[in-house]
Design a protein around this motif. Structure first.
Motif, mmCIF file in Angstrom:
data_model
loop_
_atom_site.group_PDB
_atom_site.id
_atom_site.type_symbol
_atom_site.label_atom_id
_atom_site.label_comp_id
_atom_site.label_asym_id
_atom_site.label_seq_id
_atom_site.Cartn_x
_atom_site.Cartn_y
_atom_site.Cartn_z
ATOM 1 N N ASP A 24 0.852 -1.193 0.000
ATOM 2 C CA ASP A 24 0.000 0.000 0.000
ATOM 3 C C ASP A 24 0.886 1.241 0.000
ATOM 4 N N PRO A 25 0.993 1.919 -1.142
ATOM 5 C CA PRO A 25 1.880 3.090 -1.210
ATOM 6 C C PRO A 25 1.305 4.343 -0.544
ATOM 7 N N ILE A 26 0.057 4.273 -0.062
ATOM 8 C CA ILE A 26 -0.536 5.424 0.620
ATOM 9 C C ILE A 26 -0.172 5.374 2.095
ATOM 10 N N PRO A 27 0.382 6.452 2.659
ATOM 11 C CA PRO A 27 0.721 6.456 4.079
ATOM 12 C C PRO A 27 -0.460 6.022 4.943
ATOM 13 N N ALA A 28 -0.181 5.172 5.932
ATOM 14 C CA ALA A 28 -1.239 4.580 6.757
ATOM 15 C C ALA A 28 -2.046 5.624 7.512
ATOM 16 N N ILE A 29 -1.477 6.809 7.761
ATOM 17 C CA ILE A 29 -2.193 7.857 8.480
ATOM 18 C C ILE A 29 -3.485 8.236 7.757
ATOM 19 N N TYR A 30 -3.516 8.042 6.436
ATOM 20 C CA TYR A 30 -4.688 8.444 5.654
ATOM 21 C C TYR A 30 -5.755 7.361 5.552
ATOM 22 N N ARG A 31 -5.440 6.130 5.917
ATOM 23 C CA ARG A 31 -6.395 5.051 5.718
ATOM 24 C C ARG A 31 -7.747 5.304 6.410
ATOM 25 N N LEU A 73 -9.194 8.129 6.999
ATOM 26 C CA LEU A 73 -9.898 9.183 6.267
ATOM 27 C C LEU A 73 -10.447 8.655 4.940
ATOM 28 N N ILE A 74 -9.651 7.861 4.253
ATOM 29 C CA ILE A 74 -10.086 7.301 2.976
ATOM 30 C C ILE A 74 -11.318 6.427 3.181
ATOM 31 N N THR A 75 -11.275 5.597 4.230
ATOM 32 C CA THR A 75 -12.388 4.696 4.507
ATOM 33 C C THR A 75 -13.670 5.461 4.808
ATOM 34 N N LYS A 76 -13.548 6.589 5.510
ATOM 35 C CA LYS A 76 -14.735 7.315 5.959
ATOM 36 C C LYS A 76 -15.225 8.369 4.971
ATOM 37 N N PHE A 77 -14.306 9.017 4.251
ATOM 38 C CA PHE A 77 -14.688 10.219 3.507
ATOM 39 C C PHE A 77 -14.546 10.122 1.993
ATOM 40 N N TRP A 78 -13.951 9.070 1.476
ATOM 41 C CA TRP A 78 -13.830 8.962 0.021
ATOM 42 C C TRP A 78 -14.836 7.982 -0.535
ATOM 43 N N LEU A 134 -12.846 15.009 11.162
ATOM 44 C CA LEU A 134 -11.480 14.509 11.060
ATOM 45 C C LEU A 134 -10.993 13.974 12.397
ATOM 46 N N ARG A 135 -11.300 14.695 13.472
ATOM 47 C CA ARG A 135 -10.805 14.299 14.796
ATOM 48 C C ARG A 135 -11.459 13.018 15.312
ATOM 49 N N SER A 136 -12.514 12.575 14.667
ATOM 50 C CA SER A 136 -13.139 11.305 15.051
ATOM 51 C C SER A 136 -12.399 10.109 14.473
ATOM 52 N N CYS A 137 -11.374 10.359 13.654
ATOM 53 C CA CYS A 137 -10.640 9.281 12.993
ATOM 54 C C CYS A 137 -9.310 9.024 13.711
ATOM 55 N N ALA A 138 -8.921 7.760 13.774
ATOM 56 C CA ALA A 138 -7.676 7.366 14.438
ATOM 57 C C ALA A 138 -6.487 8.073 13.799
ATOM 58 N N GLY A 139 -5.636 8.658 14.646
ATOM 59 C CA GLY A 139 -4.461 9.368 14.189
ATOM 60 C C GLY A 139 -4.688 10.831 13.902
ATOM 61 N N TRP A 140 -5.956 11.251 13.914
ATOM 62 C CA TRP A 140 -6.296 12.632 13.578
ATOM 63 C C TRP A 140 -6.939 13.366 14.754
ATOM 64 N N GLU A 141 -6.841 12.792 15.945
ATOM 65 C CA GLU A 141 -7.468 13.401 17.120
ATOM 66 C C GLU A 141 -6.900 14.783 17.425
ATOM 67 N N ASN A 142 -5.652 15.030 17.023
ATOM 68 C CA ASN A 142 -4.992 16.294 17.354
ATOM 69 C C ASN A 142 -4.727 17.138 16.117
ATOM 70 N N VAL A 143 -5.545 16.936 15.070
ATOM 71 C CA VAL A 143 -5.330 17.720 13.856
ATOM 72 C C VAL A 143 -5.464 19.204 14.168
ATOM 73 N N GLN A 144 -4.568 19.996 13.581
ATOM 74 C CA GLN A 144 -4.506 21.434 13.844
ATOM 75 C C GLN A 144 -4.875 22.222 12.590
ATOM 76 N N VAL A 145 -5.312 23.463 12.802
ATOM 77 C CA VAL A 145 -5.593 24.367 11.694
ATOM 78 C C VAL A 145 -4.276 24.933 11.188
ATOM 79 N N GLY A 146 -4.002 24.758 9.895
ATOM 80 C CA GLY A 146 -2.750 25.234 9.325
ATOM 81 C C GLY A 146 -2.914 26.314 8.288
ATOM 82 N N TYR A 147 -4.149 26.779 8.037
ATOM 83 C CA TYR A 147 -4.337 27.737 6.955
ATOM 84 C C TYR A 147 -4.226 29.181 7.396
#
Length: 462
Positions: free
Chosen positions: A138-145, A147-152, A265-278
């Motif tokens: 799987d060439p996609i970084p596992a951190i995204y799995r 999100l892909i499962t839930k939102f794509w 996003l924060r409901s997904c594993a690995g994304w609990e601490n996602v920050q605003v970067g914009y």
């Protein structure tokens, strides 16, 4: 300055996704409901299918981009693997060359096929000391799995490492080592990409800096004579662009707010601490944007936009008069609290009491996964675009106020705000006064205000 872009004939081709033929997900070996691959059997004798096939052939062979609908906004697409085709996007939009493009895929398989070269080298990662977990299969970084499962498919763009010997044209990444990828939740868009058989680079299908297009007529207004084909699939459901996230750094960042909220996003594993970067340094002058929409002024009509932040009082008639120009005409976009007041207290627009969040916005849960997408071809009611004209006395002079009410619903505001800006701009108003909403109530509201702040020339604080 006169437009030196050579003129061509622009054709709007209506396409009803329900009439194309059979579109279905290829059975997956995975337990989760994601779009591993897509199959399409079109009825070549059907007019809608002919229009779609024509656009797919243009994407494969032409260097002139094609406009098509997604669930967010209309996109301006070109073959992401050919430099001359991608340069056609920048030329048609008059877009700055350092503003990267998002690449759209019809399936996860199409994306992983593009990323496959990364398997040979094993990317260990590189941003902020964060180590990417990339498995051989799987060439996609596992951190995204998660999100892909839930939102794509859906309104979410993920930032990925551009693989060694990448198939992507260098103009797509604008010199970055990464690129943005998403699978849109729009059957017409998916079918187009699948039939073209190539990844499609596609920013919004508007002239650079102008309001994003949520209907084919908006694309035609901006790009008539600059492109050949606009696929008309009806109005867009979401109305603001996709959320862009970067999971290659620690903590992960939201680079652009959009159709997926920070709370989701924060409901997904690995994304609990996602920050605003914009709102970080990446947006400052001189910095190269890491994602579309981060640096340049965007979403602006010809008329100046005056944004009243949530909590700011409604303007008096005399204050409005200060924004008048030679046309003696103002536009106003109302959302939550402004009401038209026929009283004689010096105000035409009055501010009602605050409406509780629970009364103003009902977040609509979309069907999850591709099965839900196939089962439902959405026909979302669009906000009213009825404009009411008022002739307003202002001391010794009169002016005309064109009033457009979007209503209190956050999703409705998101779907209607770009169309509202365009509709009032067509009426040659001197300025457009916009009632802002509270951007702390959720990422849809944050996305709306992010766009309006980029559009505004004047910002009235709350």
């Amino acid at each position: 300055m006169a437009d030196s872009h050579p003129k061509m004939e622009t054709t709007i081709l209506p396409v009803d996704a329900r009439k194309l033929g059979r579109i279905y997900a290829v059975p997956s070996t995975r337990e989760d409901d994601i779009l591993d691959d897509l199959a399409i059997e079109v009825d070549e004798h059907n007019t809608d299918a002919k229009h779609l096939l024509r656009a797919a052939e243009q994407l494969k062979h032409s260097n002139i981009p094609v406009a098509f609908p997604t669930e967010t906004v209309y996109g301006l697409g070109a073959d992401a693997t050919r430099s001359e085709a991608v340069r056609g996007i920048y030329k048609a939009k008059q877009r700055p060359a350092d503003n990267p493009l998002i690449v759209h895929f019809a399936s996860l398989k199409q994306l992983t096929d593009l990323l496959t070269p990364s398997q040979a080298t094993g990317i260990k990662a590189l941003t902020n000391g964060h180590t990417l977990d990339i498995h051989d299969d799987d060439p996609i970084p596992a951190i995204y799995r998660p999100l892909i499962t839930k939102f794509w498919p859906g309104p979410l763009t993920i930032i990925l490492p551009n693989p060694p010997n990448s198939q992507l044209a260098p103009e797509v990444t604008a010199g970055l080592a990464t690129f943005g990828a998403r699978i849109p939740a729009n059957l017409l868009a998916l079918a187009l990409i699948k039939l073209a058989g190539i990844p499609i680079a596609a920013p919004s299908a508007n002239a650079s800096t102008k309001p994003s297009p949520t209907a084919a007529e908006h694309v035609a207004f901006d790009l008539n004579g600059r492109i050949e084909t606009i696929l008309d699939g009806g109005p867009c459901d979401v109305g603001v662009e996709s959320t862009v996230v970067d999971g290659l750094c620690d903590p992960p960042l939201i680079l652009r707010p959009g159709g997926v909220s920070a709370e989701q996003l924060r409901s997904c594993a690995g994304w609990e601490n996602v920050q605003v970067g914009y709102k970080n340094a990446a947006e400052t002058a001189g910095s190269q944007p890491r994602a579309p929409g981060m640096k340049y002024r965007h979403y602006s009509p010809r008329a100046p936009v005056v944004l009243f932040e949530a909590g700011a009082g409604a303007p008096t008639v005399e204050q409005m008069r200060g924004y008048l120009g030679g046309n003696a005409k103002l536009g106003v976009i109302r959302t939550r609290c402004w009401t038209i007041n026929a009283g004689d207290d010096g105000r035409l627009i009055s501010t009602s009491g605050p409406i509780q969040n629970g009364q103003t916005s009902v977040q609509r849960e979309e069907p999850g996964g591709f099965v839900g997408l196939l089962a439902t071809i959405r026909s979302t009611p669009q906000p009213s675009r009825t404009i009411t004209a008022h002739n307003i006395p202002a001391k010794s002079s009169l002016f005309e106020l064109l009033d457009l009410a979007l209503g209190p619903d956050t999703a409705g505001i998101a779907r209607g705000v770009f169309a509202a800006l365009r509709e009032l701009d067509k009426r040659d108003v001197d300025a457009i006064l916009v009632e802002g909403i509270d951007d702390t109530e959720g990422t849809t509201a944050a996305a709306v205000m992010n766009r309006l702040r980029k559009a505004a020339e004047v910002n009235v604080a709350g």
